[in-house]
Design a protein around this motif. Sequence first.
Motif, short mmCIF file in Angstrom:
data_model
loop_
_atom_site.label_atom_id
_atom_site.label_comp_id
_atom_site.label_asym_id
_atom_site.label_seq_id
_atom_site.Cartn_x
_atom_site.Cartn_y
_atom_site.Cartn_z
N LEU A 54 0.82 -1.21 0.00
CA LEU A 54 0.00 0.00 0.00
C LEU A 54 0.86 1.26 0.00
O LEU A 54 0.55 2.24 -0.68
CB LEU A 54 -0.93 0.00 1.20
N VAL A 55 1.95 1.24 0.75
CA VAL A 55 2.87 2.39 0.75
C VAL A 55 3.43 2.62 -0.64
O VAL A 55 3.50 3.76 -1.13
CB VAL A 55 4.00 2.17 1.77
N SER A 56 3.81 1.55 -1.33
CA SER A 56 4.35 1.68 -2.69
C SER A 56 3.28 2.18 -3.67
O SER A 56 3.55 3.04 -4.51
CB SER A 56 4.90 0.33 -3.17
N LEU A 57 2.08 1.65 -3.56
CA LEU A 57 0.99 2.10 -4.44
C LEU A 57 0.66 3.56 -4.19
O LEU A 57 0.41 4.32 -5.14
CB LEU A 57 -0.25 1.23 -4.23
N HIS A 58 0.69 3.97 -2.93
CA HIS A 58 0.42 5.37 -2.59
C HIS A 58 1.52 6.27 -3.12
O HIS A 58 1.27 7.33 -3.70
CB HIS A 58 0.29 5.51 -1.08
N ARG A 59 2.77 5.87 -2.94
CA ARG A 59 3.91 6.68 -3.37
C ARG A 59 3.89 6.92 -4.88
O ARG A 59 4.29 7.98 -5.36
CB ARG A 59 5.22 5.99 -2.97
N THR A 60 3.42 5.94 -5.63
CA THR A 60 3.41 6.05 -7.09
C THR A 60 2.09 6.59 -7.64
O THR A 60 1.94 6.70 -8.86
CB THR A 60 3.70 4.68 -7.72
N GLY A 61 1.14 6.92 -6.77
CA GLY A 61 -0.12 7.50 -7.21
C GLY A 61 -1.18 6.50 -7.61
O GLY A 61 -2.27 6.90 -8.02
N PHE A 62 -0.90 5.20 -7.47
CA PHE A 62 -1.91 4.20 -7.83
C PHE A 62 -2.91 3.97 -6.71
O PHE A 62 -3.96 3.36 -6.93
CB PHE A 62 -1.24 2.89 -8.23
N ALA A 63 -2.60 4.45 -5.53
CA ALA A 63 -3.54 4.43 -4.41
C ALA A 63 -3.53 5.79 -3.75
O ALA A 63 -2.51 6.48 -3.73
CB ALA A 63 -3.19 3.34 -3.40
N ALA A 64 -4.67 6.19 -3.22
CA ALA A 64 -4.78 7.42 -2.44
C ALA A 64 -5.09 7.04 -1.00
O ALA A 64 -5.73 6.01 -0.74
CB ALA A 64 -5.87 8.32 -3.00
N ARG A 65 -4.62 7.84 -0.05
CA ARG A 65 -4.81 7.54 1.37
C ARG A 65 -5.40 8.76 2.07
O ARG A 65 -4.91 9.88 1.91
CB ARG A 65 -3.47 7.17 2.02
N ASP A 66 -6.48 8.55 2.83
CA ASP A 66 -7.05 9.68 3.56
C ASP A 66 -6.45 9.73 4.97
O ASP A 66 -5.65 8.88 5.37
CB ASP A 66 -8.58 9.62 3.59
#
Length: 231
Positions: A54-66
Amino acid sequence: MTPLKSNDPDNGGSQTLERGLALLAELSRHAEGLNTSQAATATGLHRSVTHRLLVSLHRTGFAARDKEGRYTIGPAVAGLLGGSGPSLRTVAEPILNRLARRLDATASLVEAVGTAAVTTVVAEPPTDGPLFWYRTGSRDPLDHGSGGLATLASGAPRTNEPDRVQAIREAGYVITHGEVNVGAHGIAAPLPGWPVRAAINVVTSDPEIAERAIAHVMEAVAAIGVPGDHL
């Protein structure tokens, strides 16, 4: 979802990639978002593995985190959907340029990336007067300021969101005064229906422009519409 099993080494492939894609697919099934524990349960992955992915997906913009720690599909996913019509940024750019000229004020497209409201398209008017300059990539809070609040209002209601976000959904716009920049008046409107939470944002130092901007901003929202309008 069936828990993921270890790869047979003789078959080749990347276990990490397969896990990441499975996690991304799971996020796409939950518009309200998943926290790390929920995502781990849904995919059958260990919590520590899920966290790293999830950290990797968030860092690359493929996941967003609230700010509550829930993950959703991120803006980078929209860029992979070729053939489904023009992107929000492509649709918005000429409309924002027209809006900036009409109001003699900076107009921009704001998108939610993680817990930030990120400026992704900027339109400046041809003027010699004072302007609030925004550059592409500028980051502001999601929980205050016109752009961030309207961006939140473009999505479905979430727990612990600021109380005024629902009022913005109902009104279709918000005006703020000096919440992010001293002396700035912000006028923003949500853009619901796109793969990413987004809003139009106009910033000016002139309160009279702020008041007359409302009708023009709402007209721009109607012109941008939803993805199906541009197929």
